[in-house]
Structures are given as structure tokens and as C-alpha cells.
Enzyme design. Structure first.
Site, PDB file in Angstrom:
ATOM      1  CD  GLN A 198      -2.640  -1.169   2.630  1.00 44.91           C
ATOM      2  OE1 GLN A 198      -2.656  -2.194   3.287  1.00 44.91           O
ATOM      3  NE2 GLN A 198      -3.260  -0.073   3.047  1.00 44.91           N
ATOM      4  CG  PHE A 229      -8.163  -5.720   4.574  1.00 45.49           C
ATOM      5  CD1 PHE A 229      -9.291  -5.125   4.032  1.00 45.49           C
ATOM      6  CD2 PHE A 229      -7.859  -7.014   4.200  1.00 45.49           C
ATOM      7  CE1 PHE A 229     -10.109  -5.803   3.146  1.00 45.49           C
ATOM      8  CE2 PHE A 229      -8.662  -7.709   3.308  1.00 45.49           C
ATOM      9  CZ  PHE A 229      -9.789  -7.100   2.781  1.00 45.49           C
ATOM     10  CD  GLU A 233      -0.195   2.538   6.518  1.00 45.57           C
ATOM     11  OE1 GLU A 233       0.159   3.665   6.895  1.00 45.57           O
ATOM     12  OE2 GLU A 233      -1.317   2.068   6.767  1.00 45.57           O
ATOM     13  NE  ARG A 311      -6.844   7.536  12.128  1.00 50.97           N
ATOM     14  CZ  ARG A 311      -7.473   8.377  11.307  1.00 50.97           C
ATOM     15  NH1 ARG A 311      -8.807   8.394  11.265  1.00 50.97           N
ATOM     16  NH2 ARG A 311      -6.804   9.197  10.539  1.00 50.97           N
ATOM     17  NE  ARG A 343     -12.598  -1.530   5.533  1.00 48.18           N
ATOM     18  CZ  ARG A 343     -13.341  -2.215   4.679  1.00 48.18           C
ATOM     19  NH1 ARG A 343     -13.284  -3.535   4.674  1.00 48.18           N
ATOM     20  NH2 ARG A 343     -14.120  -1.596   3.813  1.00 48.18           N
ATOM     21  CG  PHE A 345      -4.349   3.703  11.596  1.00 45.77           C
ATOM     22  CD1 PHE A 345      -3.467   2.887  10.904  1.00 45.77           C
ATOM     23  CD2 PHE A 345      -3.836   4.771  12.292  1.00 45.77           C
ATOM     24  CE1 PHE A 345      -2.094   3.139  10.924  1.00 45.77           C
ATOM     25  CE2 PHE A 345      -2.474   5.046  12.320  1.00 45.77           C
ATOM     26  CZ  PHE A 345      -1.591   4.222  11.632  1.00 45.77           C
ATOM     27  CB  THR A 459      -3.290  11.760  12.905  1.00 45.89           C
ATOM     28  OG1 THR A 459      -2.580  10.522  12.903  1.00 45.89           O
ATOM     29  CG2 THR A 459      -4.777  11.478  13.071  1.00 45.89           C
ATOM     30  CB  ALA A 528      -5.763   7.731   6.526  1.00 48.25           C
ATOM     31  CD  GLU A 727      -9.143   3.719   7.791  1.00 50.24           C
ATOM     32  OE1 GLU A 727      -8.218   3.156   8.399  1.00 50.24           O
ATOM     33  OE2 GLU A 727      -9.209   4.964   7.641  1.00 50.24           O
TER      34      GLU A 727
END
Length: 793
Positions: A198, A229, A233, A311, A343, A345, A459, A528, A727
Site C-alpha cells: 500500500q 486492509f 502498509e 487514533r 482498517r 487504524f 493525523t 486512512a 474505513e
């Protein structure tokens, strides 16, 4: 216009015919080598001996590498430099890579990796939240605390108070395509990397550092992933770096893919959480003050745990106005896989905490949980009233700050929830369920409506940017590239629809090309829920530049200011030509038909240490009603019906958005019901295959499953006023979990205090807690005297 059309996924036909190409499908050169990691078999300790002679002598093995053989940086972490590719003297979880096998086949590499003789000076592992707290094993040195108002005083002065705890497990990503990478060495030491990731730019960055090269010597290409998902990442770094290092050492192409067991044993999962809460409230259920303590089990390295835990704090309010709130977060280090992005986060974990709290308040007051939710919702952005016209004057818009001091300007939760409750006949169904439960001892039904308010943006502020490259060829065909990655969610199709709309042509004219760091640099992860927001706007900027050049030229050429692109035509004053003719004419007159586009999200600023600012550009809203049935003698259960109403703004593609909502709901329900991760006391993951780890099957979907879009334009200037949809729908699976809790509550007077995942065993245990043990044997006898069980439903 191509926008808002329910077009199928651009690769749908390829998916269902098996012709979609993934990393393992790319034809590899004949001399390609294959890699496998040798893994630690202990969770914590020092390596005292490493005998790899049998590994090197195994059939097909070309080379074996340890940390000392790595040419430059031994690190595959996203940022903290605390995650070596290969262990350097100590090991921190079962499954940590210690050495790398390079062989002539995938099977040869895997077989050889099992032949190592490794000695350890083993230490007791830290595995649980309680063990980490006792050892003060944590990241950031101590807890992070954010607050608004005076929660302690508000709780102390409230007419009613309660406290509680909820534990929630992690979750395996279970992407259909496992982690994979293929690296092809180029001339002058350059590398071409194909990775199922990703985050192509992070792969580029980590490979460059591992090889001592500048980033311009590493090109990363990603056409698609078979699911991500969040699990792709940062988790793909190790494979890409290993392949690149091996390719440099051997001069040959190198490929690596994890088998499913290895994938689950090596890679990170969703963070499991414990949330303790204290709350003060009034007789209507209005929250006067609340104190949350969140404990996140982060695993052995930092990975993305800090922003995930942040988060969770940012979503501790969900859709509820908390005038006095304190949120404390502990980021705990344990000898388990390094928990990573998933997913939502961290958002779902934070939201589950307050949804549980609201549910317990309603039980304490003997009220419908929906009534308590409505009393606490953020006021409507439209008029400050709830969906039924109820007075919420105490929550007027100027006072509606989140616990992190961001003003909520766009709330539609009252209207949306009211519409869903009416469309799905919530009140009548709740009455019918109460009647059913009064007449049935063994089977009990439950129903729950839960909302979501989900913040959209990274963020880490600088990640909120995107680039794009668009070409218009002289035949009118369009070539588009951007920094987002396709993992099945339909991003490429949505962005192609944006390009087609800009030029007024059919989407079939737009060629979607693989994400490529040589075309668009410095990309952010597709994460995100920001893929379409960021990359759609970047593509639109590039298309607008080209269209303006064409319009300016055509207007001057035909001496008019009236130039319109629509329906595959270009109208210039009284002249009408095809888009192809317009493009050709512009080319023949030396007009540039290529442009880059760039976008950065406006209006965001965030101080994570102080817990203040505007971390999100906007919020996406939604709600779901779930109806469940449980068998009180076995704990078996089913979701009978789900109704979802979700806010996608002005949807770019309703078909794709509804698909994302359906999938998100089922995945969220799976996290909270069937998907259980189990480690033994040695730190070994026991649920590392589909035989022991249970994701929802097709038969687990509710037989009655209604999904509708709340079709209202985003008040912020997003791409065609749409909203993110990746998400937020995941959170709606909480309604299934609380419907199970509602069914259990029908068994007695006590609050169920159900933990997640609500497996059949946990459901049964909660039923027995609520009922007490005295009548279990009597009910068991009656059950097998002919009463129908849950399977009948």
C-alpha cells in the site's frame, strides 16, 4: 457525466476469470531465485549459537545470509529504526526472521530454512497487558493523556455513576493475496521492485537505504494487491528489502512470498485493547463526565503503534458530545508480533469503548440504548435539534468540541439515525423481539443500533498530499497515473471516472496504469480512507490544467470564449468536434497535452502531544441496525438481519461504495464475533491458518442485508463533494456485537459485560453469568427434550 455512475470495478472481469495479475503471476526470468526466512522459535532471548551448515548444504540453496552479511542498513521499520530485517543477537517474538535462505525454488528455500540449529538463552516473555504493565514495558516512556473540561469533578458531581472494562482482541488481515515481492536488478546497480504494498514510496525508501543507494536508483511498481486492509502498509518492507539485498549479492532476480502460515506467524495484526472507563450521567443518560484508560498491546517493535493509539483516543467520543472527558493511553511493548495498521487504524477500538459504555448506561437506567445515544449525540449542523425534533439546546454548535478541541461543524448523525430507525422499523422490531424473548427460554434475540462518526485525514499532517500525471494523446485517449494503490477497493476506477468527467468523455477512454514511483514521486500510503480524496483531487488538478490549455487554444483558434467539454464532444462557439479531433488539433498546434497535478488537504493542523487541533478535514457518518439470535445452551449465534445507512457524500461510484460498506460491515462483525487470535504461554501463535482462525464465510452474512447511501454533499470541497468510505463502515459491525449483548441481557437482570470477540464460548459464559448456574442443568435437560436450537434459524 461519469461521476456518480454505479460502474463495475475496472478489473472485475479479470478478477472473476482469474486473469488479474498479482505479484506471483508476473513471469519471472529463468534464473530467478526464491527466498525464505529462518524464524525464531522462542519469544524472548539471546541467540547463543547459530549453525547453518545444514541449511547451506540443502538441495537448491545458493546462499544464506545473516545480519552480518547485510551491506548497509539492517532496518525495515516504518520510522523508529527498531525493526531489523534479520535479528542481531536477540529475538523478541516467535516468528522473528534470523537468517535468509536464497534458493532455486520456493519450496527448496522453505525446506532449507527449517534445518538450522539455533541455541537460545531464553527469557520469560512478556505477553499480556498485565505483564507489560508489571514490567513497565512500554513505548513513549509513559501514558499519553488528553482532556477537555474537568472529568473528575463532573463524574464526582453526577447523580449517577458507573465503571466498567471491555477487552477486545486483535485481528488477522487475511488478505487473499499474501505478502510478496519480486526484485529485478538493473544496470548500474539500480533495482526494479514489484511489491504487494500500500506504500510504494516507503518500499523505495527502505530498499534504497538497505542498498546504500539514492531513491532515484530504486523504482517500485504496483498494479494491484489482492487485499491489504492496512496489513501491506509497512509489513511488505521485509520481503522487498530481502529480495533487493539478495539480488545485489547474486546479480539475479529474486522473489519472495509468504505461505499463509508464515504470513500469519511473521506479520503484525490489529492491536488488541483493554479499555477501562468511569462515567457520571443523569437520569436521561446524558454523559456529564467520562474517564477512559486505553491499553494497547503493541507487540515487540513500535511499527505504527503510536498513531494507531492516537487514533483510538481521537475516536473515543465517536458520535457523542463529551463536555468533560479525560483519555489516557498506554502503548505497551510485548513479545508478540508487532501490531500494525488495520482498517480503522485504532478508531474502531476507541469507538467500541464508548459504545459499550452507552449500552451499559442504558441497561442501568432500563432504557432503550437508542434513546441514550440520541441524548448524547453531537447536535445537528443544520438546526441543533435531534432527528425527532427533540430539544438539545445544551449542545449548541459553538460548544460542540471534541475531547481534542476540534469543533464539530458537519454533524448529520441525528438525521441519519432517525431515517434509518424509521426505514428499518426499529421500534416495532424491538417490541417484537421483547415478545419473542418472553415466550422462548432457549433462543433469545437481540437488536442494536450503533452510529459512527469517523475522522478523515492522516493525523501525520504532511502525509495529506498526493500527485498525479496525466497525458492526453493525439487520438483522444487518456493515460493516467497517480500515487494511490489498488487493493480491490475500486480506487483506480473512481479516479478514472474523475478524469473522464473533467474531459467530458466516457471512462473507457481513460487508461489506468500501475502505480509507479518513477512517474509520481513521494507518495503517501493508500490508507486512512484518503485514497480517492487525495489522488482524485491530484488527477483533477492535472486534467484541469490540460483542459484549460485546450480550451484557451480552441477559443483563440475559433475566436470565441464559449468552449464546453461534454458527452465526448467539444463545443467551441458554433463548432462541434469530437474530443479526439480537439486533441489532435491541439497537438498539431503544439499545445502541451501532458500535466502533473498536486493536492494537499486544507484546514488541518494537529499537535499530538497536547492533544489539540484539527486533525481531520471532515467526518463521515453512518449507522447500522443488527438483529441476532443466540442459543443459550451452546452460545451459537447468527446475525439475522442488518440494515445500514451510510454517508458517502455525493458518491463517486455508488456500486463500489455499497460494496465497500457491505465488506466493511462483515469484516467488523468478524473482528467482534468469530476472529480469535490465541497465543500459548510460550508466545507461539496457535491460530495461524484458516483451520483455527475463523473469518466470516459467505454463510455468515445476514440473510437480510440492506445497505443504502445517505446522498448528501460533503460540505467541504472534496472531490466532487464525495466522502471517504474505506474505513468508517467497518465500525458498523459493532451493532452485531451489541445485538448479541442485548440477546444475552434478555436472560437475566445483570449486565452481560461481554468481551470481544464474542465467540460461542464467550456468549455462553456471559449467558451463564447473567442467569447464574442454578438452573443450567434443568435447561440442558429441556433443550434435549426436543427444543429447536439456533441452527434452525
Amino acid at each position: 457525466m461519469s461521476i456518480a455512475k454505479p460502474l463495475p470495478h475496472d478489473a472485475a472481469r479479470l478478477h472473476v476469470t482469474g486473469r488479474a495479475r498479482y505479484i506471483d503471476d508476473i513471469p519471472a526470468p529463468a534464473d530467478c531465485l526464491h527466498l525464505a526466512f529462518g524464524l525464531s522459535q522462542v519469544a524472548r532471548g539471546a541467540i547463543t549459537s547459530l549453525d547453518l551448515d545444514a541449511v547451506r548444504a540443502a538441495p537448491g540453496v545458493v546462499a544464506v545470509m545473516t545480519a552480518g552479511d547485510l551491506p548497509f542498513e539492517n532496518d525495515v521499520s516504518p520510522a523508529a529504526h527498531d525493526e531489523p530485517l534479520l535479528a542481531t543477537g536477540t529475538v523478541h517474538y516467535v516468528g522473528q526472521p534470523i537468517f535468509l535462505v536464497i534458493a532455486t525454488s520456493h519450496l527448496a528455500a522453505r525446506k532449507a530454512a527449517r534445518l538450522a540449529r539455533i541455541g537460545y538463552d531464553e527469557e520469560p516473555p512478556i505477553l499480556t497487558i498485565d505483564e507489560a504493565l508489571a514490567a513497565d514495558s512500554r513505548f513513549e516512556g509513559g501514558p499519553v493523556t488528553w482532556q477537555i473540561g474537568d472529568a473528575g469533578a463532573a463524574i464526582a458531581g453526577a447523580p449517577r455513576r458507573l465503571s466498567g472494562r471491555i477487552e477486545m482482541g486483535g485481528q488477522e488481515h487475511f488478505y487473499l493475496e499474501g505478502q510478496a515481492a519480486l526484485v529485478l536488478p538493473q544496470e548500474n546497480g539500480d533495482m526494479l521492485v514489484h511489491s504487494s504494498t500500500q506504500h510504494p514510496t516507503e518500499i523505495q525508501h527502505k530498499v534504497a537505504h538497505a542498498l546504500g543507494l539514492p531513491m532515484n536508483a530504486v523504482r517500485v511498481e504496483v498494479r494491484r494487491m489482492g487485499g491489504g486492509f492496512g496489513g501491506k502498509e509497512s509489513q511488505g518492507n521485509a520481503l522487498a528489502v530481502a529480495c533487493a539485498v539478495a539480488a545485489r549479492a547474486t546479480g539475479r532476480p529474486c522473489k519472495m512470498r509468504y505461505d499463509r502460515d508464515d504470513d500469519m506467524i511473521i506479520t503484525g495484526k490489529r492491536h488488541d485493547f483493554r479499555i477501562d472507563y468511569r462515567v457520571g450521567f443523569d437520569d436521561r443518560g446524558r454523559i456529564l463526565g467520562v474517564d477512559f484508560t486505553q491499553y494497547a498491546r503493541c507487540g515487540w517493535s513500535m511499527d505504527l503503534s503510536l498513531p494507531v493509539a492516537d487514533r483510538a483516543m481521537l475516536h473515543a467520543d465517536n458520535a457523542y458530545f463529551l463536555a468533560h472527558a479525560r483519555i489516557e493511553s498506554h502503548r505497551l511493548r510485548t513479545n508478540t508480533q508487532s501490531a500494525t495498521a488495520y482498517r480503522g487504524f485504532g478508531g474502531p477500538q476507541g469507538i467500541l469503548g464508548i459504545e459499550r459504555l452507552i449500552d451499559q448506561i442504558a441497561h442501568e437506567l432500563g432504557r432503550d440504548p437508542l434513546e441514550v445515544r440520541r441524548v448524547n449525540f453531537y447536535a445537528s449542523a443544520a438546526d441543533g435539534e435531534d432527528a425527532s425534533g427533540g430539544d438539545i439546546s445544551g449542545q449548541k454548535k459553538p460548544a460542540q468540541k471534541t475531547p481534542y478541541h476540534m469543533v464539530v461543524e458537519d454533524s448529520i448523525i441525528h438525521e441519519l439515525v432517525g431515517a434509518l430507525a424509521e426505514r428499518a422499523d426499529y421500534a416495532e422490531r424491538r417490541r417484537a423481539i421483547a415478545a419473542f424473548n418472553a415466550e422462548n427460554e432457549v433462543l433469545k434475540k437481540g437488536i442494536a443500533l450503533t452510529p459512527v462518526k469517523f475522522g478523515i485525514s492522516f493525523t501525520l499532517t504532511h502525509l495529506n498530499q498526493a500527485g498525479a500525471l496525466v497525458h492526453v494523446y493525439q487520438d483522444g485517449s487518456i493515460h493516467m497515473n497517480h500515487g494511490g494503490t489498488e487493493m480491490g477497493q475500486g480506487l483506480f476506477q473512481k479516479v478514472a471516472q474523475v478524469a473522464a468527467a473533467c474531459f467530458g468523455v466516457d471512462v473507457d477512454r481513460v487508461k489506468i496504469t500501475a502505480t509507479d514511483t518513477a512517474k509520481v514521486p513521494n507518495t503517501s500510503a493508500t490508507a486512512a480512507s484518503s485514497g480517492a480524496d487525495l489522488n482524485g483531487m491530484a488527477v483533477k488538478a492535472a486534467c484541469d490544467t490540460i483542459r484549460k490549455r485546450m480550451a484557451d487554444f480552441l477559443g483563440e483558434y475559433f475566436q470565441t470564449r464559449d468552449v464546453v467539454f461534454e458527452d465526448g464532444k467539444v463545443r467551441v462557439g458554433q463548432e462541434v468536434m469530437t474530443f479526439e479531433e480537439a486533441a489532435c488539433l491541439a497537438y498539431e498546434n503544439r499545445i502541451s497535452l501532458s500535466a502533473t497535478g498536486f493536492y494537499k488537504t486544507p484546514r488541518i493542523e494537529w499537535d499530538r502531544i497536547a492533544g489539540r487541533g484539527r486533525p481531520f478535514y471532515y467526518f463521515a457518518y453512518g449507522a447500522a441496525i443488527s438483529e441476532c439470535v443466540i442459543d443459550t445452551l451452546t452460545g451459537e449465534n447468527r446475525i439475522l438481519r442488518a440494515d445500514v445507512l451510510h454517508d458517502a457524500g455525493k458518491s463517486l461510484n455508488p456500486a463500489l461504495d455499497i460494496g465497500q460498506i457491505e465488506g466493511g460491515f462483515v469484516q467488523g462483525a468478524g473482528w467482534l464475533t468469530t476472529e480469535e487470535l490465541v497465543w500459548d504461554d510460550k508466545g507461539r501463535l496457535m491460530t495461524h491458518a484458516p483451520s483455527t482462525y475463523k473469518i466470516p464465510a459467505c454463510s455468515d452474512r445476514p440473510p437480510l442485508f440492506s445497505v443504502e447511501l445517505w446522498n448528501e454533499a460533503n460540505r467541504e470541497e472534496t472531490i466532487f463533494r464525495s466522502k471517504a468510505v474505506g474505513e468508517p463502515p467497518f465500525v458498523l459491525g459493532i451493532s452485531a456485537f451489541l445485538a448479541l449483548s442485548d440477546a444475552i441481557a434478555a436472560c437475566g437482570a445483570a449486565y452481560p459485560a461481554l468481551d470481544a470477540p464474542a465467540t460461542a464460548e464467550r456468549v455462553l459464559a456471559a449467558v451463564n453469568r447473567v442467569r447464574g448456574w442454578a438452573s443450567i442443568w434443568h435447561r440442558f435437560n429441556r433443550r434435549f427434550a426436543g427444543r429447536a436450537g439456533c441452527a434452525a434459524w
